[in-house]
Design a protein around this motif. Structure first.
Motif, PDB file in Angstrom:
ATOM      1  N   VAL A   1       0.858  -1.192   0.000  1.00 14.47           N
ATOM      2  CA  VAL A   1       0.000   0.000   0.000  1.00 14.47           C
ATOM      3  C   VAL A   1       0.893   1.240   0.000  1.00 14.47           C
ATOM      4  N   ILE A   2       1.920   1.220   0.828  1.00 15.71           N
ATOM      5  CA  ILE A   2       2.849   2.351   0.909  1.00 15.71           C
ATOM      6  C   ILE A   2       3.525   2.554  -0.454  1.00 15.71           C
ATOM      7  N   ALA A   3       3.966   1.443  -1.084  1.00 20.27           N
ATOM      8  CA  ALA A   3       4.631   1.545  -2.386  1.00 20.27           C
ATOM      9  C   ALA A   3       3.693   2.158  -3.422  1.00 20.27           C
ATOM     10  N   MET A   4       2.436   1.709  -3.425  1.00 20.09           N
ATOM     11  CA  MET A   4       1.455   2.224  -4.382  1.00 20.09           C
ATOM     12  C   MET A   4       1.136   3.698  -4.096  1.00 20.09           C
ATOM     13  N   GLU A   5       1.020   4.049  -2.836  1.00 18.82           N
ATOM     14  CA  GLU A   5       0.692   5.421  -2.477  1.00 18.82           C
ATOM     15  C   GLU A   5       1.788   6.385  -2.905  1.00 18.82           C
ATOM     16  N   LYS A   6       3.031   5.907  -2.898  1.00 14.95           N
ATOM     17  CA  LYS A   6       4.164   6.762  -3.271  1.00 14.95           C
ATOM     18  C   LYS A   6       4.066   7.225  -4.715  1.00 14.95           C
ATOM     19  N   MET A   7       3.428   6.419  -5.575  1.00 12.42           N
ATOM     20  CA  MET A   7       3.375   6.835  -6.974  1.00 12.42           C
ATOM     21  C   MET A   7       2.322   7.924  -7.192  1.00 12.42           C
ATOM     22  N   GLN A   8       1.480   8.174  -6.221  1.00 14.28           N
ATOM     23  CA  GLN A   8       0.505   9.277  -6.264  1.00 14.28           C
ATOM     24  C   GLN A   8      -0.342   9.292  -7.534  1.00 14.28           C
ATOM     25  N   GLU A   9      -0.698   8.125  -8.034  1.00 11.85           N
ATOM     26  CA  GLU A   9      -1.457   8.038  -9.277  1.00 11.85           C
ATOM     27  C   GLU A   9      -2.806   7.377  -9.029  1.00 11.85           C
ATOM     28  N   TYR A  10      -2.935   6.758  -7.889  1.00 11.02           N
ATOM     29  CA  TYR A  10      -4.091   5.909  -7.651  1.00 11.02           C
ATOM     30  C   TYR A  10      -5.026   6.537  -6.615  1.00 11.02           C
ATOM     31  N   ALA A  11      -6.296   6.673  -6.977  1.00 13.76           N
ATOM     32  CA  ALA A  11      -7.236   7.329  -6.074  1.00 13.76           C
ATOM     33  C   ALA A  11      -8.301   6.378  -5.557  1.00 13.76           C
TER      34      ALA A  11
ATOM     35  N   LEU B   1       6.646  -5.783  -5.336  1.00  9.08           N
ATOM     36  CA  LEU B   1       6.107  -4.435  -5.475  1.00  9.08           C
ATOM     37  C   LEU B   1       6.871  -3.414  -4.664  1.00  9.08           C
ATOM     38  N   ASP B   2       7.179  -3.771  -3.432  1.00  5.10           N
ATOM     39  CA  ASP B   2       7.773  -2.751  -2.570  1.00  5.10           C
ATOM     40  C   ASP B   2       9.243  -2.493  -2.877  1.00  5.10           C
ATOM     41  N   TYR B   3       9.838  -3.263  -3.786  1.00  2.00           N
ATOM     42  CA  TYR B   3      11.204  -2.964  -4.217  1.00  2.00           C
ATOM     43  C   TYR B   3      11.236  -2.215  -5.542  1.00  2.00           C
ATOM     44  N   ALA B   4      10.086  -2.163  -6.229  1.00  3.62           N
ATOM     45  CA  ALA B   4      10.054  -1.533  -7.544  1.00  3.62           C
ATOM     46  C   ALA B   4      10.201  -0.024  -7.402  1.00  3.62           C
ATOM     47  N   ASP B   5      10.920   0.597  -8.338  1.00  4.15           N
ATOM     48  CA  ASP B   5      10.988   2.058  -8.271  1.00  4.15           C
ATOM     49  C   ASP B   5       9.646   2.612  -8.744  1.00  4.15           C
ATOM     50  N   GLU B   6       9.401   3.879  -8.417  1.00  2.00           N
ATOM     51  CA  GLU B   6       8.082   4.446  -8.678  1.00  2.00           C
ATOM     52  C   GLU B   6       7.692   4.422 -10.156  1.00  2.00           C
ATOM     53  N   LEU B   7       8.653   4.721 -11.034  1.00  2.00           N
ATOM     54  CA  LEU B   7       8.342   4.776 -12.460  1.00  2.00           C
ATOM     55  C   LEU B   7       7.918   3.395 -12.977  1.00  2.00           C
ATOM     56  N   THR B   8       8.646   2.361 -12.562  1.00  2.00           N
ATOM     57  CA  THR B   8       8.308   0.993 -12.975  1.00  2.00           C
ATOM     58  C   THR B   8       6.903   0.651 -12.495  1.00  2.00           C
ATOM     59  N   LEU B   9       6.615   1.070 -11.272  1.00  2.00           N
ATOM     60  CA  LEU B   9       5.313   0.763 -10.695  1.00  2.00           C
ATOM     61  C   LEU B   9       4.196   1.514 -11.426  1.00  2.00           C
ATOM     62  N   ILE B  10       4.455   2.771 -11.768  1.00  4.68           N
ATOM     63  CA  ILE B  10       3.456   3.561 -12.505  1.00  4.68           C
ATOM     64  C   ILE B  10       3.175   2.896 -13.855  1.00  4.68           C
ATOM     65  N   LYS B  11       4.252   2.476 -14.547  1.00  2.00           N
ATOM     66  CA  LYS B  11       4.109   1.803 -15.850  1.00  2.00           C
ATOM     67  C   LYS B  11       3.306   0.504 -15.690  1.00  2.00           C
ATOM     68  N   ALA B  12       3.643  -0.258 -14.677  1.00  2.00           N
ATOM     69  CA  ALA B  12       2.961  -1.536 -14.430  1.00  2.00           C
ATOM     70  C   ALA B  12       1.483  -1.294 -14.167  1.00  2.00           C
ATOM     71  N   PHE B  13       1.224  -0.223 -13.468  1.00  3.16           N
ATOM     72  CA  PHE B  13      -0.143   0.104 -13.098  1.00  3.16           C
ATOM     73  C   PHE B  13      -0.944   0.553 -14.316  1.00  3.16           C
ATOM     74  N   GLU B  14      -0.333   1.427 -15.119  1.00  7.70           N
ATOM     75  CA  GLU B  14      -1.014   1.933 -16.310  1.00  7.70           C
ATOM     76  C   GLU B  14      -1.264   0.820 -17.329  1.00  7.70           C
TER      77      GLU B  14
END
Ligand SMILES: [Zn+2]
Length: 197
Positions: free
Chosen positions: A90-100, A178-191
């Motif tokens: 949750v913390i990792a996802m929240e850091k990307m600030q893309e998910y509401a 998930l919690d080791y992924a950098d924010e950009l990788t996570l944003i891409k994965a999410f999109e």
């Protein structure tokens, strides 16, 4: 042989993951040499974390209230539920600030080799949360065998509930957490999330 109470402290440190006898001994000496005040803070932090932290009754995330701040936040979209393994995700996802949307924390993954079955996870509460208003369930478990197994299980379980089930794309490397992924990788994965169908 060390004094009993010192031995006991060494044993306690050995409970921590990745801490062997030598490291535990070093930690124990460190504590012995630390100022009284610091040691008391440390001990108090351990006790109060155990006493004060509970699981959010809606999503299963750790919280010091019955409902976590994310579930209580009226600006979040409750029609979108992102399913993760642990509060760290949750913390990792929240850091990307893309998910509401909101989250659902499974507190583990299905693992036949370690004897962790669906009933050991926070899955019933997820099913209870799904309503006709729910639009999308995003499965954001790790790109590991356990993560994939759990994603497929949930997809099957949720099919026929009239809700779109998606899986985050794995620009995350296979075996990725998930919690080791950098924010950009996570944003891409999410999109790039896709329906499991
Ligand atoms: Zn919550």
């Amino acid at each position: 042989m060390y004094p009993k109470s010192f031995e006991r402290l060494i044993e306690c440190f050995q409970l921590l993951p990745g801490v062997g006898a030598k490291t535990a001994e070093r930690y124990a000496f460190m504590m012995l040499d630390a100022p009284q005040e610091q040691v008391e803070l440390f001990a108090q932090a351990l006790i109060s974390c155990k006493n004060d932290i509970k699981r959010c009754r809606i999503c299963g995330n750790i919280s010091d209230q019955d409902e976590c701040p994310i579930c209580q936040n009226e600006n979040r979209n409750p029609r979108m539920i992102c399913v993760v393994q642990s509060p760290k995700d949750v913390i990792a996802m929240e850091k990307m600030q893309e998910y509401a949307g909101v989250y659902h924390v499974l507190n583990g993954l299905i693992s036949t080799s370690r004897g962790i079955m669906p009933e050991d996870l926070n899955i019933d509460a997820l099913l209870e949360r799904i309503s006709p208003e729910t639009e999308e369930v995003i499965i954001a478990t790790n790109a590991t065998i356990e993560g994939e197994t759990t994603a497929l299980y949930l997809d099957k379980l949720l099919s026929g509930k009239g809700v779109l089930v998606t899986r985050i794309a794995h620009g995350l490397p296979m075996g990725g957490h998930l919690d080791y992924a950098d924010e950009l990788t996570l944003i891409k994965a999410f999109e790039g999330r896709k329906s499991l169908k």
